[in-house]
Design an enzyme around this catalytic site. Structure first.
Site, PDB file in Angstrom:
ATOM      1  N   PHE A   1      21.004  -2.330  70.508  1.00 12.36           N
ATOM      2  CA  PHE A   1      20.742  -3.228  71.642  1.00 12.36           C
ATOM      3  C   PHE A   1      19.818  -2.627  72.709  1.00 12.36           C
ATOM      4  O   PHE A   1      19.596  -3.237  73.750  1.00 12.36           O
ATOM      5  CB  PHE A   1      22.052  -3.721  72.264  1.00 12.36           C
ATOM      6  CG  PHE A   1      22.731  -4.814  71.457  1.00 12.36           C
ATOM      7  CD1 PHE A   1      22.052  -5.535  70.497  1.00 12.36           C
ATOM      8  CD2 PHE A   1      24.075  -5.115  71.679  1.00 12.36           C
ATOM      9  CE1 PHE A   1      22.683  -6.540  69.766  1.00 12.36           C
ATOM     10  CE2 PHE A   1      24.719  -6.121  70.959  1.00 12.36           C
ATOM     11  CZ  PHE A   1      24.019  -6.831  69.998  1.00 12.36           C
ATOM     12  N   ARG A   2      19.306  -1.428  72.529  1.00 12.04           N
ATOM     13  CA  ARG A   2      18.159  -0.881  73.297  1.00 12.04           C
ATOM     14  C   ARG A   2      18.431  -0.577  74.765  1.00 12.04           C
ATOM     15  O   ARG A   2      17.507  -0.161  75.465  1.00 12.04           O
ATOM     16  CB  ARG A   2      16.951  -1.840  73.240  1.00 12.04           C
ATOM     17  CG  ARG A   2      16.550  -2.308  71.849  1.00 12.04           C
ATOM     18  CD  ARG A   2      16.181  -1.172  70.961  1.00 12.04           C
ATOM     19  NE  ARG A   2      15.541  -1.576  69.724  1.00 12.04           N
ATOM     20  CZ  ARG A   2      15.619  -0.874  68.598  1.00 12.04           C
ATOM     21  NH1 ARG A   2      16.318   0.252  68.551  1.00 12.04           N
ATOM     22  NH2 ARG A   2      15.003  -1.268  67.520  1.00 12.04           N
TER      23      ARG A   2
ATOM     24  N   HIS B   1      12.155  -5.117  68.100  1.00  9.72           N
ATOM     25  CA  HIS B   1      11.002  -4.468  68.740  1.00  9.72           C
ATOM     26  C   HIS B   1      10.107  -5.581  69.278  1.00  9.72           C
ATOM     27  O   HIS B   1      10.036  -6.668  68.686  1.00  9.72           O
ATOM     28  CB  HIS B   1      10.219  -3.634  67.727  1.00  9.72           C
ATOM     29  CG  HIS B   1      10.973  -2.435  67.227  1.00  9.72           C
ATOM     30  ND1 HIS B   1      11.098  -1.272  67.969  1.00  9.72           N
ATOM     31  CD2 HIS B   1      11.644  -2.214  66.076  1.00  9.72           C
ATOM     32  CE1 HIS B   1      11.809  -0.389  67.280  1.00  9.72           C
ATOM     33  NE2 HIS B   1      12.168  -0.937  66.129  1.00  9.72           N
TER      34      HIS B   1
ATOM     35  N   ASP C   1      21.968  -4.485  61.024  1.00 11.56           N
ATOM     36  CA  ASP C   1      20.976  -3.511  61.496  1.00 11.56           C
ATOM     37  C   ASP C   1      19.989  -4.193  62.453  1.00 11.56           C
ATOM     38  O   ASP C   1      18.778  -3.980  62.370  1.00 11.56           O
ATOM     39  CB  ASP C   1      20.249  -2.836  60.322  1.00 11.56           C
ATOM     40  CG  ASP C   1      19.454  -1.612  60.791  1.00 11.56           C
ATOM     41  OD1 ASP C   1      19.599  -1.217  61.959  1.00 11.56           O
ATOM     42  OD2 ASP C   1      18.669  -1.073  59.985  1.00 11.56           O
TER      43      ASP C   1
ATOM     44  N   ASN D   1      20.809   5.209  69.359  1.00 11.41           N
ATOM     45  CA  ASN D   1      19.424   5.671  69.549  1.00 11.41           C
ATOM     46  C   ASN D   1      18.721   4.936  70.693  1.00 11.41           C
ATOM     47  O   ASN D   1      17.665   4.345  70.526  1.00 11.41           O
ATOM     48  CB  ASN D   1      18.621   5.554  68.250  1.00 11.41           C
ATOM     49  CG  ASN D   1      18.626   4.152  67.662  1.00 11.41           C
ATOM     50  OD1 ASN D   1      19.519   3.357  67.923  1.00 11.41           O
ATOM     51  ND2 ASN D   1      17.614   3.838  66.874  1.00 11.41           N
TER      52      ASN D   1
ATOM     53  N   HIS E   1      22.721   7.316  58.318  1.00  8.57           N
ATOM     54  CA  HIS E   1      21.423   6.811  57.853  1.00  8.57           C
ATOM     55  C   HIS E   1      20.891   7.852  56.867  1.00  8.57           C
ATOM     56  O   HIS E   1      20.543   8.968  57.261  1.00  8.57           O
ATOM     57  CB  HIS E   1      20.489   6.663  59.057  1.00  8.57           C
ATOM     58  CG  HIS E   1      19.107   6.211  58.710  1.00  8.57           C
ATOM     59  ND1 HIS E   1      18.519   5.112  59.284  1.00  8.57           N
ATOM     60  CD2 HIS E   1      18.177   6.700  57.852  1.00  8.57           C
ATOM     61  CE1 HIS E   1      17.294   4.943  58.795  1.00  8.57           C
ATOM     62  NE2 HIS E   1      17.066   5.917  57.913  1.00  8.57           N
TER      63      HIS E   1
HETATM   64  O1  DOR Z   1      14.314   0.159  60.800  1.00  4.63           O
HETATM   65  C1  DOR Z   1      15.100   0.739  61.550  1.00  4.63           C
HETATM   66  N1  DOR Z   1      15.102   0.514  62.869  1.00  4.63           N
HETATM   67  N2  DOR Z   1      15.956   1.628  61.038  1.00  4.63           N
HETATM   68  C2  DOR Z   1      16.677   2.450  61.829  1.00  4.63           C
HETATM   69  O2  DOR Z   1      17.355   3.294  61.319  1.00  4.63           O
HETATM   70  C3  DOR Z   1      16.565   2.359  63.290  1.00  4.63           C
HETATM   71  C4  DOR Z   1      16.130   1.021  63.696  1.00  4.63           C
HETATM   72  C5  DOR Z   1      15.735   0.974  65.144  1.00  4.63           C
HETATM   73  O3  DOR Z   1      16.528   1.393  65.985  1.00  4.63           O
HETATM   74  O4  DOR Z   1      14.634   0.515  65.441  1.00  4.63           O
END
Ligand code: DOR
Length: 444
Positions: A65-66, A308, A304, A96, A181
């Site tokens: 969720f960034r 973006h 997942d 992340n 992962h």
């Molecule tokens: O494609 C992906 N995007 N795989 C990941 O492991 C991380 C994810 C992301 O956070 O953008």
């Protein structure tokens, strides 16, 4: 005068642990309190679910969720809003972000935001780094934490554990199931020169062996140390054959993208918008994953959800980031797989409700049973609709499934006994949304 039930869901076809039954469901104080043929005169509020199918709340155990750090792509509020509009009652969010969720303090930041802004139940993964290995066993026991996440191969963000020695240290130090992962970072580095021209080369660079080698390394270490691991987004037929031999220690996740899209057509049609890690591969892998779902080798479906911005996705490959959204579309896409006969509605309930609750040790979730939380996903198995970008509330503003025609659609999302979404409309945010786990119970 207060009546016997807060809410009565009448005449729905309930899919749960004891099969498929037309039954009424009574809810009181957020919990299921009765099942059977129940009198609506005893209820403050009645929902007529005739012709609809009632499922235990569907959970998405892999979303990004960034927030904090990349709020231009997503926030906890927008991500969870998409979840409930899509029939998802709870999410496990990935570490992340910027900063990464790698300390108790950074975990607390996310929990504070989610307490105020989340539309659904939530928990957060803690990211393993070379700096927090000693503390992981404490952090993983914090309320609101669903477990530890390891990136064996570099992806979005800077979390990375590329070597066996640190992998062994982490698995030795933790006691909960660890989500991983699996892509071999050394092989990714060695093959970087293959990232040429456009995203058709993405699955060539990050090839099948890149995934297989990492998965095999992880499984061997986990078995040696007798630790439980959860292999995220499995993409290859060869990994499935391997994972069948490790059901004692390893659970398996696949994503709707890898079950629905395949190369080369996804790159022909979507370009960088189909770019994700590990990549979408050829049709033979897609068919092997569908078979693994049917045969029970797959334990969990996760979206997942990795949004973006279009601005970043439009950069020339390989400067475009990997990942696509999915929390809002996982239920309609998987209901469409049900309508096509690729899995049964019972499989779907297992993969998105019962199994997540069993694998991660959730308290009071995963069943529609008296004494459990009243988290329900109500769906129309026959409703035909198109997924469209203007329905997507993710801040990224796009879906790889734009224009997909599906059969099966979420009609209502009920969390802790309250309607959060009904017929596509958002209602009120639920109370007490933080998932509780058996393994953090002493600290709850
Ligand atoms: O494609 C992906 N995007 N795989 C990941 O492991 C991380 C994810 C992301 O956070 O953008």
């Amino acid at each position: 005068m207060k009546k016997k039930y807060d809410l009565l869901i009448k005449n729905g076809n309930l899919i749960s642990h004891n099969g498929s039954t037309i039954t009424d469901i009574a809810v009181n104080n957020g919990q299921i309190t009765d099942l059977g043929d129940l009198d609506k005169r005893n209820a403050d509020s009645v929902f007529n679910a005739k012709g609809l199918t009632v499922l235990p709340g569907l959970i998405d155990t892999q979303v990004h969720f960034r927030e904090p750090g990349f709020e231009q792509a997503e926030e906890i509020e927008t991500g969870t809003r998409g979840a409930v509009l899509g029939g998802v009652t709870g999410v496990f969010e990935m570490p992340n972000t910027k900063p990464p969720t790698d300390t108790i303090e950074n975990l607390r930041v996310k929990i504070d935001i989610a307490e105020k802004k989340s539309w659904c139940n939530y928990a957060f993964y803690i990211g393993a780094t070379t700096n927090n290995i000693e503390e992981l066993h404490q952090i993983e026991k914090s309320p609101g934490c669903c477990g530890v996440k390891i990136f064996m191969g570099a992806s979005t963000g800077n979390l990375l554990i590329p070597d066996d020695s640190n992998l062994e240290k982490i698995l030795s130090n933790v006691s909960r199931r660890v989500a991983v992962h699996c892509e071999d970072n050394q092989r990714l580095e060695e093959r970087k020169h293959l990232r040429e021209s456009d995203s058709h080369n993405h699955p060539i660079w990050r090839d099948e062996d890149t995934a297989y080698i990492a998965t095999k390394r992880l499984l061997d270490i986990a078995r040696k140390l007798k630790k439980r691991v959860h292999v995220l987004h499995v993409t290859t037929a060869k990994e499935i054959e391997l994972l069948k031999l490790y059901k004692d220690i390893a659970t398996v996740e696949v994503t709707p993208q890898h079950l629905t899209l395949s190369a080369p057509s996804c790159y022909d049609n979507l370009g960088n918008y189909a770019q994700m890690n590990p990549p979408i591969r050829g049709e033979e892998h897609k068919l092997a994953l569908i078979k693994a779902v049917q045969q029970g080798v797959v334990d969990i479906l996760g979206s997942d959800h990795a949004p973006h911005t279009k601005e970043n996705k439009n950069k020339a490959y390989p400067h475009s980031p990997s990942g696509m959204p999915g929390v809002q579309t996982i239920v309609p896409i998987m209901l469409d797989h049900v309508s096509k006969g690729n899995l049964s509605i019972f499989n779907l309930v297992d993969l998105m409700s019962y199994s997540p609750s069993k694998v991660f040790g959730l308290i009071n979730k995963g069943r529609v049973a008296v004494g459990y939380d009243a988290d329900l996903t109500i769906v129309d198995l026959n409703l035909k609709k198109s997924i469209a970008n203007d329905w997507i509330v993710s801040k990224c503003g796009w879906s790889q499934f734009d224009n997909f025609k599906v059969t099966g659609w979420p009609i209502a999302t009920i969390i802790n006994g309250g309607f959060v979404m009904k017929e596509g409309e958002l209602l009120s945010k639920p109370e007490n949304k933080q998932f509780k786990f058996f393994e953090t119970m002493q600290n709850n």
